[in-house]
Design an enzyme around this catalytic site. Sequence first.
Site: not given
Ligand code: F6P
Length: 321
Positions: A10, A23, A103, A127, A129, A170-171, A186, A213, A222, A245, A253
């Site tokens: 990504g 570079v 990856g 992410d 992560d 954020g996977r 939040a 509130k 996600e 909503r 993002q």
């Molecule tokens: O790893 C970055 C990310 O944006 C994740 O947050 C998300 O789950 C995933 O990539 C989405 O991937 P793609 O752009 O391949 O749909």
Amino acid sequence: MRIGVLTSGGDCPGMNPCIRSIVRFGIYKGLEVMGIRRGYAGLIDNDIIQMNAGSVSGIIYKGGTILKTARSKYFMEKDGQKKAVENIRKSRIDALIVIGGDGSLRGANVLSKVWKIPVVGVPSTIDNDIWGTDFSIGFFTAVSTALEAIDKIRDTATSHERLFLIEVMGRTCGAIALWSGVAGGAEDILIPEKHTDLDEICDRLEEGRKRGKVSSIIIVAEGNKSGSVFEIASRISKKINYESRVVVLGHLQRGGSPCAWDRVLGTMLGKAAVDALFKGESNVMVGFVNGKIKVSSLENVLNNEKQADLDLYSLNEIMAT
Ligand code: F6P
């Protein structure tokens, strides 16, 4: 020495400042730098270009990656890897810098361990992560982008006295949700690393309403374990009769001009990656830990899980009262 640089997985804001750093610092150190387009897919297709100081002009403020990126399935196969390695040798590339997320770093590990290509990884993903760095390139820009949206939605939530559930990326990691949730004030945050009871959320929302509130925002990662954001919204709305909503922020993002920190981090880690290659290091990742550059073996990076900041999560519970 001739090095190659690629961006993979990504895209994220800060990849361009990192390419620019590799570079320019590489040339400063007397290296020749080749750019591989479209990540590992470009390596397989021999999509390789010569880079010079001018080819990275005017990119420091640009989102995405000038080298383009891809998620190559073929590279996961031995056949694809063999083609990639043949092209590395044909182009006389002595070592490779891989800018990307989990990856992509796994791919780097294979190139290094199995195919004996010297490789240094740079953690680059919104992410955040990846173990071995406090922050990955792109994370803070993504959090700021999410926050801008949250602030705008707050206006509508307050005006209409509604509940909004905002899904962020954020996977399997809750870092974007946590940071944007805390920064956006939040009422609740749902992350994969922490079990959340929807009944408890309903109780807290009810209590908040009793205290006066007039609106509420819940940030939903996600990868959360309570179901889709739409299901969660409908369950809460029905249980406590609160009009809701849903907003899914999605790919907005990932893009955008990198914030100052991501530009500086990209620049520092790019330089650190070249330094590491110079020192003859391979199969490592450069990271930023406790204010300093840290070089970790890719084995360690890939075999350890980055822990969620649960103190920050608890702090938000107090702030949201
Ligand atoms: O790893 C970055 C990310 O944006 C994740 O947050 C998300 O789950 C995933 O990539 C989405 O991937 P793609 O752009 O391949 O749909």
